[in-house]
Design a protein around this motif. Structure first.
Motif, PDB file in Angstrom:
ATOM      1  N   ALA A 164       0.829  -1.207   0.000  1.00  0.00           N
ATOM      2  CA  ALA A 164       0.000   0.000   0.000  1.00  0.00           C
ATOM      3  C   ALA A 164       0.862   1.254   0.000  1.00  0.00           C
ATOM      4  CB  ALA A 164      -0.930  -0.005   1.202  1.00  0.00           C
ATOM      5  N   ILE A 216      -7.438   3.031  -1.611  1.00  0.00           N
ATOM      6  CA  ILE A 216      -7.635   3.326  -0.188  1.00  0.00           C
ATOM      7  C   ILE A 216      -8.202   4.727  -0.016  1.00  0.00           C
ATOM      8  CG2 ILE A 216      -6.426   3.715   1.995  1.00  0.00           C
ATOM      9  CD1 ILE A 216      -4.579   1.349   1.149  1.00  0.00           C
ATOM     10  N   ARG A 254     -11.764   5.670   1.689  1.00  0.00           N
ATOM     11  CA  ARG A 254     -11.883   6.636   2.784  1.00  0.00           C
ATOM     12  C   ARG A 254     -12.909   7.723   2.454  1.00  0.00           C
ATOM     13  NH1 ARG A 254      -5.472   6.782   4.279  1.00  0.00           N
ATOM     14  NH2 ARG A 254      -5.529   4.995   5.692  1.00  0.00           N
ATOM     15  N   PHE A 284     -14.598  -2.092   3.272  1.00  0.00           N
ATOM     16  CA  PHE A 284     -13.898  -1.692   4.493  1.00  0.00           C
ATOM     17  C   PHE A 284     -14.531  -2.353   5.704  1.00  0.00           C
ATOM     18  CE2 PHE A 284     -13.426   1.357   8.073  1.00  0.00           C
ATOM     19  CZ  PHE A 284     -12.046   1.365   8.163  1.00  0.00           C
ATOM     20  N   TYR A 293      -9.059  -3.041   4.313  1.00  0.00           N
ATOM     21  CA  TYR A 293      -9.507  -2.420   3.067  1.00  0.00           C
ATOM     22  C   TYR A 293      -9.564  -3.505   1.993  1.00  0.00           C
ATOM     23  CZ  TYR A 293      -8.350   1.978   5.384  1.00  0.00           C
ATOM     24  OH  TYR A 293      -8.295   3.033   6.255  1.00  0.00           O
ATOM     25  N   TRP A 313      -5.235  -3.997   1.889  1.00  0.00           N
ATOM     26  CA  TRP A 313      -4.419  -3.375   2.923  1.00  0.00           C
ATOM     27  C   TRP A 313      -5.062  -3.608   4.278  1.00  0.00           C
ATOM     28  CZ3 TRP A 313      -4.583   1.968   5.247  1.00  0.00           C
ATOM     29  CH2 TRP A 313      -3.387   2.292   5.912  1.00  0.00           C
TER      30      TRP A 313
END
Length: 188
Positions: free
Chosen positions: A26, A36, A40, A129, A147, A155
């Motif tokens: 990552a 990622i 988020r 997630f 993730y 990740w």
């Protein structure tokens, strides 16, 4: 045997290219960083949507709260699962169905408290997630963040002493979706 060893080498290189390599990959892979970042942003938007849904002034509520109490060998357990979902329409059949975008699960095992969040995206929906927060048996705080993309884990970020299993949470997300669908998307 040269062809077989070449094929094996190619297969290994290909597997290494698509395998999740945790934090190291990552930190170095721009595509994973971008995924990622996208997750988020989706998480932030989902939290905003949930806050609006929970507002007293919001009329179009789309959530379901399931609460249960039961006894385990570790003691009395209380579990709540809060589903936040969107109304969808199947483009082919034009039938309406409901699809969760966020699930919050809280429960205890004896005196230990557990908190979990599951974020979903797309028409699958696809798990993207998982967040878990709890205390280990000695009382030390633990946080786990996983993730995912369509292919699996990309990740993980683990804090504290934990024994987290990303496969377990992926499986649990399917169980939670199945429970939701059995209640909300039953065919008439």
């Amino acid at each position: 045997m040269k062809i077989n060893s070449d094929i094996l080498l190619l297969a290994l290189l290909l597997a290494m290219a698509v395998m999740p390599w945790g934090n190291l990959r990552a930190q170095t892979d721009p595509a994973v960083k971008k995924q990622i970042e996208s997750i988020r942003k989706a998480y932030t938007q989902a939290k905003s949507d949930m806050q609006q849904n929970d507002s007293k002034d919001f009329n179009n509520k789309n959530d379901m709260l399931v609460s249960s109490n039961y006894t385990t060998p570790e003691g009395n357990t209380r579990e709540t699962i809060h589903y936040y979902y969107r109304m969808m329409r199947d483009e082919r059949t034009l039938m309406v169905y409901y699809q969760p975008y966020f699930i919050v699960r809280q429960f205890n095992v004896g005196k230990r408290q557990f908190y979990e969040e599951y974020l979903f995206e797309g028409h699958g929906p696809t798990l993207t997630f998982v967040f878990r927060k709890y205390a280990d048996p000695k009382g030390n705080p633990v946080e786990e963040r996983y993730y995912y993309n369509f292919y699996g884990l990309i990740w993980k970020n683990l804090k504290g002493t934990n024994n987290g299993d990303e496969q377990e949470y992926s499986k649990k997300s399917l169980e939670l979706l199945s429970a939701f669908n059995s209640i909300m998307n039953m065919n008439p």
